[in-house]
Structures are given as C-alpha cells and as structure tokens.
Enzyme design. Sequence first.
Site, PDB file in Angstrom:
ATOM      1  N   ASP A  34       0.954  -1.225   0.047  1.00 44.14           N
ATOM      2  CA  ASP A  34       0.195  -0.148   0.069  1.00 44.14           C
ATOM      3  C   ASP A  34       0.819   1.242   0.048  1.00 44.14           C
ATOM      4  O   ASP A  34       1.437   1.450   0.913  1.00 44.14           O
ATOM      5  CB  ASP A  34      -1.114   0.081   1.090  1.00 44.14           C
ATOM      6  CG  ASP A  34      -1.964  -1.046   1.444  1.00 44.14           C
ATOM      7  OD1 ASP A  34      -2.225  -1.453   0.004  1.00 44.14           O
ATOM      8  OD2 ASP A  34      -2.146  -1.732   2.351  1.00 44.14           O
ATOM      9  N   LEU A  35       1.006   1.878  -1.147  1.00 48.30           N
ATOM     10  CA  LEU A  35       1.898   3.146  -1.548  1.00 48.30           C
ATOM     11  C   LEU A  35       1.722   4.007  -0.210  1.00 48.30           C
ATOM     12  O   LEU A  35       0.599   4.621   0.011  1.00 48.30           O
ATOM     13  CB  LEU A  35       1.470   3.750  -2.658  1.00 48.30           C
ATOM     14  CG  LEU A  35       2.439   4.757  -2.919  1.00 48.30           C
ATOM     15  CD1 LEU A  35       3.984   4.237  -3.249  1.00 48.30           C
ATOM     16  CD2 LEU A  35       2.127   5.423  -4.340  1.00 48.30           C
ATOM     17  N   ASP A  36       2.870   4.329   0.542  1.00 50.67           N
ATOM     18  CA  ASP A  36       3.035   5.306   1.523  1.00 50.67           C
ATOM     19  C   ASP A  36       2.001   5.201   2.648  1.00 50.67           C
ATOM     20  O   ASP A  36       1.709   6.129   3.375  1.00 50.67           O
ATOM     21  CB  ASP A  36       2.749   6.718   1.065  1.00 50.67           C
ATOM     22  CG  ASP A  36       3.850   7.116  -0.018  1.00 50.67           C
ATOM     23  OD1 ASP A  36       5.062   6.653   0.134  1.00 50.67           O
ATOM     24  OD2 ASP A  36       3.625   7.952  -1.021  1.00 50.67           O
ATOM     25  N   GLU A  37       1.775   3.989   2.877  1.00 52.49           N
ATOM     26  CA  GLU A  37       0.605   3.482   4.060  1.00 52.49           C
ATOM     27  C   GLU A  37       1.111   2.651   4.939  1.00 52.49           C
ATOM     28  O   GLU A  37       0.428   1.980   5.671  1.00 52.49           O
ATOM     29  CB  GLU A  37      -0.760   3.383   3.436  1.00 52.49           C
ATOM     30  CG  GLU A  37      -1.335   4.459   2.736  1.00 52.49           C
ATOM     31  CD  GLU A  37      -2.762   4.013   2.259  1.00 52.49           C
ATOM     32  OE1 GLU A  37      -3.219   3.172   2.665  1.00 52.49           O
ATOM     33  OE2 GLU A  37      -3.436   4.538   1.336  1.00 52.49           O
TER      34      GLU A  37
END
Length: 290
Positions: A232-235
């Site tokens: 989950d990109l940047d999460e």
Amino acid sequence: MSPRPHPGREYVLTLSCPDSAGLVHAVSGFLVRNSGNILESQQFDDRLQGRFFMRVHFDVSDPDAELKTLRYRFGPVAEAYRISWALSEASTPTRTLIMVSRFGHCLNDLLFRSRSGALNIEIPAIVSNHRDFEGLAETYGIPFHHVPVTRDTKAEAEARLLELVRDLDVDLVVLARYMQILSDDLCKQLEGRAINIHHSFLPSFKGARPYDQAYDRGVKLVGATAHYVTPDLDEGQIIEQDVVRVDHSLGPKDLVTVGRDVEAQVLAHAVKWHSESRVMVDGNRTVVFR
C-alpha cells in the site's frame, strides 16, 4: 552519545504476546537463571488489543551464556506464554543498504551519522537509478551500484536489488528519497526490513512539486513521515513523524530547505530505532520504545 555495547556480553530481547499474568516475572526469572543484569527495560500493555510488548537490554556475567545458548534457554518460556520474540547481540551493527535517486540530503545525513558512530549500522552498498552520488559513495569508501530503472527494465532492476540484499547479507533497506515505486512482490519480500521517507503533504499535494503547491496554499506546518514499506503506497506502519512551523515569509525554496532538514532527521530516528530493536510492528501500527 551512550557507550557502545560490549560484544558478546550485552543483548536485546524483544517480545510480544497475549497479555497474561506472570509475563514480567517469567522474563525476569529467565534473566536471573542466566546471570542477566537488566540495563534498560520498557514495556507496553495494549489493553485495547490485549497484547503485551516488551524490550529488555541486558548484560550477562556468565561466559558460557552465549547468544545461541540464551536463545535455546528462552524457548520454553516463549512457548509457555505464546511469545513472538527476537534475541540479538546489542553490539551487532545492522547491515543497511541505502537507495537514493537525485535528492541526497537523507543519504548524506545517514552516511555522516554512521561514520560518526551515531548510528550502529554498517553500509555495504548504495544503490541508485542515477549516478549523481557515485562520488559521495566513493568518498566514504562504500560500493556504489548504478541500477537504472525504466518501465521495461523494472523487473530486472528489482531482481538485481534482491540479489544484492541476499549476497551482502542485508538486514535493512532504506529508501533515502529513492523515487521509484517498488512492486508489490518486492515490498512483500522486504516486509519489516525496508523503511521509506516522504514529506508530510501527502495525500494533499502530490506530484513533482509538492512544496510549490504547499506554498500556494499557505501551509503553516512542514513535516515528514518515516514508515515501513508495504504494497500500500506510502501507507506502511509509521515509525516516526515530525513537523516544523513555518509562515508566509518563506518562499517555495525555503520550504524545500526546511522540509529536507525534517526528512533527514525523521529518517535518521527511524533507522536508529529499528537498528536498536526499538520498533515492534503491531498490525497497522508500531510500538516504538524510544
């Protein structure tokens, strides 16, 4: 700066498990039976989830209480309380591969902190999709690997990265402003051992010029977030965040300068805490024993 741990004498035990009576007593009993002396102990009882977290830094006086022996002896304690745990030598540096693109502030900061002894890490390689910091790597005597990334070569580049991680026995991968999105498969293979840093404007100000967008909107806070890398990109699970108050007098270039300072500091904290076994993942969150 705290003194360096004594090799072969100081250890760090981290654990998490369902909360139950007698946990601290069980750990203390293990230490007493193995000539252990507690140097630092921190614990957290997550009452909402019913889980217990603990980090113990201790030394031993018994010369026969080596790491392998201690791990074997703690096994029955862990089994009795359903403990997930890790035990390591406190002095062992974390082998850290750093990835960077064309912004070198975080890379330069990590290199300096490592050289000065502020971080207990060993850097066997620097990987970049550009050659901008090849000279900087050479100055520090660290091998530099240029791994270009295009849409057609992305899979090949990621395979090369994993090859380096395996061959160099890398413990931690740090994305020090590495401006490429990692594939889901690579994120899964590096789960829990890859840290990313980004500015605090996401998701509001995306794209190549977030500070110009922030200036146009008159932001009053500039910050950064360091987190584990997940699909989950940047999460990923957040390790550290910080902010600096700014005002109308600062132009876009000034905001960039402030932002880079915060990014470098936040990333250095995250790397330090990870390398000292102070970060424990708890689902989508982290427990950080600072």
